[in-house]
Design an enzyme around this catalytic site. Structure first.
Site, short mmCIF file in Angstrom:
data_model
loop_
_atom_site.label_atom_id
_atom_site.label_comp_id
_atom_site.label_asym_id
_atom_site.label_seq_id
_atom_site.Cartn_x
_atom_site.Cartn_y
_atom_site.Cartn_z
N GLU B 67 0.90 -1.38 0.15
CA GLU B 67 0.04 -0.14 0.14
C GLU B 67 0.92 1.29 0.08
O GLU B 67 0.27 2.25 -0.61
CB GLU B 67 -1.02 -0.06 1.15
N PHE B 129 -11.48 -8.38 13.34
CA PHE B 129 -10.36 -8.81 12.27
C PHE B 129 -10.01 -7.63 11.46
O PHE B 129 -10.93 -6.85 10.73
CB PHE B 129 -10.76 -9.98 11.57
N GLN B 130 -8.88 -7.41 11.41
CA GLN B 130 -8.14 -6.23 10.62
C GLN B 130 -8.89 -4.78 10.84
O GLN B 130 -9.13 -4.08 9.72
CB GLN B 130 -8.58 -6.46 9.11
N LYS B 179 -17.72 -1.63 5.75
CA LYS B 179 -18.11 -2.60 4.72
C LYS B 179 -19.60 -2.60 4.38
O LYS B 179 -20.22 -2.90 3.18
CB LYS B 179 -17.81 -4.03 5.23
N MET B 493 24.27 9.48 2.78
CA MET B 493 24.01 10.94 3.50
C MET B 493 24.30 10.84 4.84
O MET B 493 25.10 11.57 5.68
CB MET B 493 22.66 11.41 3.28
#
Lengths: 196, 578
Positions: B67, B129-130, B179, B493
């Site tokens: 993502e 869940f999630q 959902k 760097m």
């Protein structure tokens, strides 16, 4: 510039999550919020936050602009103590017996302008409104007689120099509002930007 | 695509169609002109992906590998095109993987609309869940966010999202949709674009008196200096800006984000500001008498030590965001407004002027920098290749017409110092947040945002390994990006700082690399690795001429440093040439 007490007044839409959005602007800079009140205003759907912090004016003015930048914030103002009229409400629970037995307590309460809001057989609840020192003084005075419980509300404040926000809000509804509503925070500060 | 059945509701005059929330999301995208979505499916966003199945002829979906890749790609798309980038991710880990990109887009003012799936509304707060509290996690890194639990809200909320993301000072917006709302059928009345939110003022009314005050300061100035940022690009005011500096005759330097707003070879363009910027603009910031800041926010990497920054100058600050004016540098005159509007007002009030003496100072410093820094870097006497000569050759071959996407670190500073650009929106980099791993996915998005341009991603060996998985996206979606890895076998760097400020105590900066050419080959992307100077030009040419993605790994000097440099805690005029 030294830190002092400022009262920040924020007009917002009534939206879930906005409290967090405003709170993190303070916590991000590790600024402690001394007092926070949020409640509906006289205008439907508009909420008002009253926030007390100790900071320098420079930081407070930056905070206000960052608050006002939030999409659902209508206006943010900051004021010093002499620019506002403010009150806190306090409730004191004491034993009813102590009151009945010791006349002195009653006199004390009268002296501090306290009002009984509930009287039960075993306890009585008094209420005062005033400044922090006033409520603090009454706590001190009541302590020897057994103060069972105490609670204080957040500050609510009226800005002395304010004008009718309802009228201003109507202007916000227009797509092209007048200059008065979309005043330039930065540019107007030489006059009286944050005083409404 | 299936045709939507028109349902006339009894007693309701407005024609409505019965669709579910997911379809309403996609209809909103189409109405807003979205063509490309970067995303990754998952449980809580499945209804939207199900609806997308029927929209594949209208909406292109790029399946990324992570993502974070999706959101950086959307950023690259937005930065290259000026349009709003769009992202899909699922709830929980899908949503949390967006956070870095949101923070990056927030600090670099990139317009994004991210849609995350969320668990059913009745499960909110139950550790389902999630489930993750994505609204609260993303509040500090979004311009606006909102959770939708009822499908009927979707058209208005998405209209607000697109309006907020790409108006005023742009920024990322996240919409979290449960959902049940995605599945819920409702009577859809069509999509109306949002044009006004009463608590939101993206375009302030410009106050003339302050433009006049600014013009007066400019007209009275003897050594005026313009510094500009991405605001010029975001405001689509490149033309207005050019007219302004050309009439005023004032030298202008860019921040890393403002770069490419004017062609890098513009006679009044005096280079880049900041820690690794050019010598003249940094030193002369502390010598000018009027400093005109346009669409920039005085980042600490630009200002160096604030209490020694341009103290001698009167400061004019033009910005669309009032919270930026006075935030870091006190303005003598602040002009709050869209620079597309304020610049022409200012131009009309200023006198046509030239400052040959003043401009000569910039050129003298440029000469000095050329001699001590640039020429030696471009023509190293050792066998090791320098980053600068690679970028220099790249310029020669692309003629400044490529979109160059950089990651973060030494290669980024070198590229921004030396890359040539002819047109706006050509320099895409993670400026404010400094997100390593940005370049590869951002380059993918940039190619979709500017399909007619050559897109070159210049990446270090450290950053490339952070989002290396997006090679899979390049393979699957056949994205024609050129990947140029400048490999110094160090986290360069950090190593440079350890060398200069920590007694060369190289603490965990020695980073090993896989065989990148082999890795690319595994993804069906041709590649080449080179170490020798004589191979460089030919290899770059091969990369650019190859029809499709190509990876070129160039081994460069292990312990090369980027100079000039304003050491942290120093004033801009204390910039070191070596």
């Amino acid at each position: 510039m030294s830190k002092r007490e400022f009262t920040v007044t924020v007009y917002t839409e009534n939206q879930v999550g906005l409290l967090n959005r405003i709170a993190i602007i303070f916590s991000r800079r590790k600024i402690n919020v001394e007092s926070l009140n949020t409640s509906p205003t006289e205008v439907e759907s508009v909420h008002r936050f009253t926030i007390v912090i100790n900071e320098t004016e420079e930081v407070v003015s930056k905070l206000c602009r960052q608050i006002e930048k939030q999409v659902e914030v209508l206006k943010a103002y900051y004021n010093t103590e002499d620019e506002i009229v403010w009150q806190e409400l306090a409730l004191y629970k004491v034993s009813t017996d102590a009151i009945a037995e010791k006349v002195k307590v009653e006199r004390l309460l009268r002296e501090y302008g306290a009002r009984a809001v509930a009287i039960r057989k075993d306890y009585t609840v008094f209420e005062t409104t005033g400044h922090r020192e006033e409520t603090d003084n009454l706590i001190k005075a009541l302590e020897p007689y057994g103060l069972i419980e105490f609670v204080r509300s957040a500050r609510v404040a009226i800005i002395k120099g304010s004008s009718d926000f309802h009228e201003r809000l109507k202007e916000f509804e227009y797509k092209e509002p007048g200059e008065e509503v979309v005043e330039n925070e930065f540019l107007d500060k030489k006059e009286e930007v944050f005083s409404m | 695509m299936e045709t939507l059945e028109l349902v006339k509701q009894q007693g309701v005059k407005k024609a409505t169609t019965n669709i579910n929330g997911s379809k309403a999301v996609l209809e909103a995208f189409i109405a807003e002109g979205v063509e490309t979505i970067f995303g990754y499916p998952g449980g809580a966003i499945m209804p939207i992906y199900d609806a997308l199945y029927d929209y594949h002829d209208k909406l292109k979906h790029i399946l990324v590998r992570h993502e974070q890749g999706a959101i950086h790609a959307a950023q690259g798309f937005a930065r290259a095109s000026g349009k709003t980038g769009v992202v899909f991710a699922t709830s929980g880990p899908g949503a949390t993987n967006l956070v870095t990109g949101l923070a990056d887009a927030m600090i670099d003012s990139t317009p994004l609309v991210c849609i995350t799936g969320q668990v059913y509304a009745h499960l909110l707060g139950t550790d389902a869940f999630q489930e993750t509290d994505v609204i609260n996690i993303t509040t500090p890194v979004t311009k606006w966010n909102y959770q939708v639990t009822d499908a009927t809200e979707i058209p208005t909320v998405l209209a607000k999202a697109f309006y907020i993301a790409n108006s005023g000072r742009p920024g990322p917006v996240l919409i979290d949709i449960t959902k049940n709302a995605q599945l819920q059928p409702f009577d859809y009345e069509g999509y109306t674009k949002c044009e006004h939110i009463r608590s939101y003022r993206p375009n302030p009314i410009v106050r003339k008196e302050f433009v006049e005050a600014a013009a007066q300061l400019i007209n009275e100035a003897e050594k005026p200096f313009v510094i500009f940022g991405q605001g010029v690009i975001l405001g689509k005011a490149e033309k207005e800006f050019k007219q302004f500096i050309e009439k005023a005759g004032i030298p202008a330097a860019w921040t890393i984000m403002g770069m490419s707003a004017i062609p890098t070879d513009h006679p009044l363009g005096v280079g880049m500001l900041g820690m690794h910027g050019n010598y003249g603009p940094n030193v002369l910031t502390n010598e000018c008498d009027v400093l005109i800041a346009i669409g920039m926010r005085f980042d600490d990497r630009v200002t160096g030590r604030l209490d020694k920054y341009a103290k001698q100058a009167k400061v004019i600050h033009l910005d669309i965001d009032p919270s930026e004016i006075d935030k870091n540098v006190k303005a003598t005159v602040g002009v709050w407004g869209d620079c597309k509007e304020t610049l022409p007002m200012l131009t009309s009030l200023i006198e046509q002027k030239v400052y040959p003496q003043w401009l000569k100072k910039f050129n003298d410093y440029k000469q000095l920098e050329e001699e001590t820094c640039i020429v030696p870097e471009m023509n190293p006497v050792c066998d090791e290749l320098s980053m600068a000569e690679v970028i220099n050759l790249l310029n020669e071959l692309t003629e400044g017409n490529a979109v160059v996407v950089t990651d973060v670190g030494q290669h980024q500073m070198v590229t921004c110092r030396y890359a040539k650009y002819n047109s706006s929106k050509s320099n895409i980099t993670s400026g404010g947040l400094g997100t390593m791993g940005f370049a590869l996915p951002a380059a993918i998005g940039a190619k979709f945002g500017a399909p007619d341009k050559t897109v070159v991603a210049v990446i270090g060996d450290g950053g490339f390994q952070m989002t290396i998985q997006e090679l899979g996206t390049i393979m699957q979606s056949e994205v024609n990006v050129k990947i140029l890895i400048l490999n110094n076998q160090f986290l360069g760097m950090v190593r440079q700082w350890q060398q200069l400020f920590h007694d060369k105590r190289y603490s965990f900066v020695d980073i090993a690399s896989p065989d990148y050419v082999q890795v690319a080959k595994g993804y069906n992307i041709p590649g080449y690795k080179l170490e020798k100077r004589e191979e460089l030009k030919h290899s770059l040419q091969n990369m650019l001429e190859h029809n499709g993605a190509y990876l070129l790994e160039v081994m460069v000097g292990k312990e090369d440093n980027v100079f000039p440099m304003v050491p942290q805690g120093c004033s801009v005029s204390e910039i070191r040439l070596k």
